[in-house]
Design a protein around this motif. Sequence first.
Motif, mmCIF file in Angstrom:
data_model
loop_
_atom_site.group_PDB
_atom_site.id
_atom_site.type_symbol
_atom_site.label_atom_id
_atom_site.label_comp_id
_atom_site.label_asym_id
_atom_site.label_seq_id
_atom_site.Cartn_x
_atom_site.Cartn_y
_atom_site.Cartn_z
ATOM 1 N N ASN A 139 3.416 4.821 -4.318
ATOM 2 C CA ASN A 139 3.214 4.001 -3.138
ATOM 3 C C ASN A 139 3.088 2.588 -3.708
ATOM 4 O O ASN A 139 2.161 2.350 -4.482
ATOM 5 C CB ASN A 139 1.916 4.418 -2.419
ATOM 6 C CG ASN A 139 1.608 3.541 -1.239
ATOM 7 O OD1 ASN A 139 2.361 2.649 -0.896
ATOM 8 N ND2 ASN A 139 0.473 3.804 -0.612
ATOM 9 N N ASP B 198 -2.382 9.218 -10.625
ATOM 10 C CA ASP B 198 -2.547 9.469 -9.198
ATOM 11 C C ASP B 198 -1.293 10.203 -8.719
ATOM 12 O O ASP B 198 -0.242 9.605 -8.519
ATOM 13 C CB ASP B 198 -2.730 8.119 -8.487
ATOM 14 C CG ASP B 198 -2.865 8.254 -6.975
ATOM 15 O OD1 ASP B 198 -2.545 9.322 -6.430
ATOM 16 O OD2 ASP B 198 -3.282 7.266 -6.343
ATOM 17 N N ILE C 282 -10.148 14.824 1.875
ATOM 18 C CA ILE C 282 -10.413 15.607 0.660
ATOM 19 C C ILE C 282 -9.430 15.212 -0.436
ATOM 20 O O ILE C 282 -8.213 15.296 -0.267
ATOM 21 C CB ILE C 282 -10.288 17.139 0.918
ATOM 22 C CG1 ILE C 282 -11.358 17.627 1.913
ATOM 23 C CG2 ILE C 282 -10.394 17.913 -0.406
ATOM 24 C CD1 ILE C 282 -12.791 17.600 1.417
ATOM 25 N N GLY D 45 -8.710 11.102 -2.099
ATOM 26 C CA GLY D 45 -8.361 10.676 -3.451
ATOM 27 C C GLY D 45 -8.945 9.299 -3.733
ATOM 28 O O GLY D 45 -9.293 8.959 -4.862
ATOM 29 N N LYS D 46 -9.061 8.518 -2.676
ATOM 30 C CA LYS D 46 -9.567 7.162 -2.804
ATOM 31 C C LYS D 46 -10.969 7.150 -3.416
ATOM 32 O O LYS D 46 -11.255 6.392 -4.338
ATOM 33 C CB LYS D 46 -9.594 6.514 -1.415
ATOM 34 C CG LYS D 46 -9.561 5.009 -1.434
ATOM 35 C CD LYS D 46 -9.318 4.486 -0.019
ATOM 36 C CE LYS D 46 -8.750 3.086 -0.022
ATOM 37 N NZ LYS D 46 -8.299 2.650 1.309
ATOM 38 N N MET E 82 -0.768 11.882 -5.934
ATOM 39 C CA MET E 82 -0.908 12.164 -4.508
ATOM 40 C C MET E 82 0.404 12.581 -3.824
ATOM 41 O O MET E 82 0.400 13.332 -2.865
ATOM 42 C CB MET E 82 -1.456 10.889 -3.851
ATOM 43 C CG MET E 82 -2.148 11.082 -2.560
ATOM 44 S SD MET E 82 -3.555 12.160 -2.651
ATOM 45 C CE MET E 82 -4.706 11.175 -3.574
ATOM 46 N N TYR E 83 1.534 12.049 -4.313
ATOM 47 C CA TYR E 83 2.821 12.331 -3.647
ATOM 48 C C TYR E 83 3.652 13.377 -4.386
ATOM 49 O O TYR E 83 4.860 13.476 -4.193
ATOM 50 C CB TYR E 83 3.623 11.026 -3.471
ATOM 51 C CG TYR E 83 2.930 10.055 -2.542
ATOM 52 C CD1 TYR E 83 3.094 10.154 -1.167
ATOM 53 C CD2 TYR E 83 2.078 9.067 -3.035
ATOM 54 C CE1 TYR E 83 2.436 9.288 -0.309
ATOM 55 C CE2 TYR E 83 1.414 8.196 -2.190
ATOM 56 C CZ TYR E 83 1.599 8.305 -0.819
ATOM 57 O OH TYR E 83 0.942 7.461 0.028
ATOM 58 N N LYS F 94 -1.540 13.940 1.770
ATOM 59 C CA LYS F 94 -0.114 13.718 2.018
ATOM 60 C C LYS F 94 0.666 15.029 2.041
ATOM 61 O O LYS F 94 1.550 15.206 2.877
ATOM 62 C CB LYS F 94 0.470 12.791 0.947
ATOM 63 C CG LYS F 94 -0.419 11.591 0.596
ATOM 64 C CD LYS F 94 -0.417 10.480 1.624
ATOM 65 C CE LYS F 94 -1.404 9.387 1.210
ATOM 66 N NZ LYS F 94 -1.340 8.195 2.011
ATOM 67 N N TYR G 243 8.175 6.177 1.293
ATOM 68 C CA TYR G 243 8.315 4.733 1.385
ATOM 69 C C TYR G 243 9.651 4.289 0.800
ATOM 70 O O TYR G 243 10.159 4.909 -0.128
ATOM 71 C CB TYR G 243 7.214 4.023 0.584
ATOM 72 C CG TYR G 243 5.823 4.490 0.901
ATOM 73 C CD1 TYR G 243 5.175 4.064 2.058
ATOM 74 C CD2 TYR G 243 5.161 5.358 0.046
ATOM 75 C CE1 TYR G 243 3.894 4.495 2.351
ATOM 76 C CE2 TYR G 243 3.870 5.797 0.333
ATOM 77 C CZ TYR G 243 3.240 5.362 1.488
ATOM 78 O OH TYR G 243 1.976 5.792 1.772
ATOM 79 N N ASN H 251 1.031 6.074 -11.155
ATOM 80 C CA ASN H 251 1.179 6.634 -9.813
ATOM 81 C C ASN H 251 2.646 6.984 -9.591
ATOM 82 O O ASN H 251 3.480 6.120 -9.445
ATOM 83 C CB ASN H 251 0.689 5.610 -8.771
ATOM 84 C CG ASN H 251 0.956 6.019 -7.338
ATOM 85 O OD1 ASN H 251 1.273 5.208 -6.490
ATOM 86 N ND2 ASN H 251 0.826 7.288 -7.045
ATOM 87 N N GLY I 96 0.590 4.715 5.980
ATOM 88 C CA GLY I 96 0.990 5.658 4.935
ATOM 89 C C GLY I 96 0.496 7.062 5.199
ATOM 90 O O GLY I 96 -0.242 7.617 4.396
ATOM 91 N N TYR J 221 -5.749 -0.314 -5.909
ATOM 92 C CA TYR J 221 -6.062 -0.243 -7.351
ATOM 93 C C TYR J 221 -6.715 -1.519 -7.898
ATOM 94 O O TYR J 221 -7.813 -1.446 -8.464
ATOM 95 C CB TYR J 221 -4.824 0.072 -8.188
ATOM 96 C CG TYR J 221 -4.170 1.412 -7.966
ATOM 97 C CD1 TYR J 221 -4.907 2.541 -7.631
ATOM 98 C CD2 TYR J 221 -2.793 1.557 -8.127
ATOM 99 C CE1 TYR J 221 -4.277 3.773 -7.444
ATOM 100 C CE2 TYR J 221 -2.169 2.791 -7.944
ATOM 101 C CZ TYR J 221 -2.907 3.888 -7.605
ATOM 102 O OH TYR J 221 -2.287 5.092 -7.425
ATOM 103 N N LEU K 195 -10.821 8.174 -7.197
ATOM 104 C CA LEU K 195 -10.379 7.067 -8.055
ATOM 105 C C LEU K 195 -11.506 6.041 -8.224
ATOM 106 O O LEU K 195 -11.781 5.553 -9.322
ATOM 107 C CB LEU K 195 -9.153 6.377 -7.441
ATOM 108 C CG LEU K 195 -7.867 7.214 -7.368
ATOM 109 C CD1 LEU K 195 -6.904 6.621 -6.352
ATOM 110 C CD2 LEU K 195 -7.201 7.313 -8.737
#
Length: 400
Positions: A175, A204, A248, A100-101, A206-207, A239, A325, A171, A39, A128, A104
């Motif tokens: 993903n 989340d 980061i 981000g991981k 992120m995308y 991403k 994805y 999210n 990913g 998650y 969270l």
Amino acid sequence: MAFLADSLARIKPSATIAVTNKARELKAAGRDVIGLGAGEPDFDTPENIKEAAIQAIRDGKTKYTAVDGIPELKAAIAAKFKRENNLTYAPNQITVGTGGKQVLYNALMATLNPGDEVIIPAPYWVSYPEMVALGGGTPVEIVGPQSQGFKIGPEALEAAITPKTKWLLLNSPSNPTGAGYTRAELRALADVLLKYPHVWIMTDDMYEHLVFDDFEFATIAEVEPKLYDRTLTVNGVSKAYAMTGWRIGYAGGPVELIKAMGTIQSQSTSNPSSISQWAAVEALNGTQDYIPKNAELFKKRRDLVVSMLNQANGIVCPNPEGAFYVFPSCAGTLGKTTAGGKLLETDVDFVTALLEEEGVAVVQGSAFGLAPYFRISYATSTEALEEACTRIQRFCGNLR
Ligand SMILES: Cc1ncc(COP(=O)(O)O)c(C=O)c1O
């Protein structure tokens, strides 16, 4: 092994990393393998960002920093939230972590007590439920079915809320499905959440920047400002800026929560890399010109993959709104036998045989909480995607 912690029995290793490793092993052994498991964007971090990091090294910005981020990065993040999401966060409402991981993870560690429930719409990002379990909480999965574009609706959300619910984890774009919630869909979820003030929302995003056609990204604290006081808005540079290795990620949220997350981080990893933080300042403050260009490139690949997969026997591939994805159904292939003589009973059988017989690495949907599907990451070259889809078509065409 008796020596290991009980908590380890509650979690499983990442299926996506496992598939990437398996593909790497086969490749190392000389097999012709196309890996569609990872990913991460396949292109390089932009030059201006690399230069900022090199400059930071030359300037000696190589010491410990404030645990939850340098002031310059917090300012850049605050400006980003204002500019792109119409959200106002003060510096003490912003935290920066190693991806981000970690952000969270910190949030869950800082808030979960044994028995606390976290609602996780499925299909979900593999980490998650495992993070929730590690924190001693209980993941509560609710399925967003294919017929609803893999999204949950207000009724399903309301039915899942109990007095023990602590968080709803959103999210979008998602993903593994690429599904994006429209403003109206978030509005409907927000209306339910307004009735349950004990439920907090971890979103989340992120995308955020990888959305296609006329889909407009929205985030829940902006859609319903009354939820701002109990929303943690999580994002990162991995991403959007092709910076997965720099590690980061960041979040904006209520002061007390942000402070607690900083406490967890201060006693575990301390600050994220000082050099990466300076690179992230440039990512957020510098030119954003390549973001729409990247999104356009990903859209072309999505169109290619969706079209080619829908021509494969037994595969149905919905057209996602964002991320990189697709999450096709392989239901139409089950019960059949491959050219190599394998009977396909589950999506795990499907992905295993596809890797062994055609050298295409994808991840089974069951790892993301919904079967029988598989996830393809199309963050790879167009030529590799065309070849992979051709092999999938051949694999499915040979099923008997
Ligand atoms: C939905 C989602 N959230 C968070 C992350 C973590 O990203 P990072 O830790 O690189 O910021 C990923 C990475 O794959 C993801 O897919």
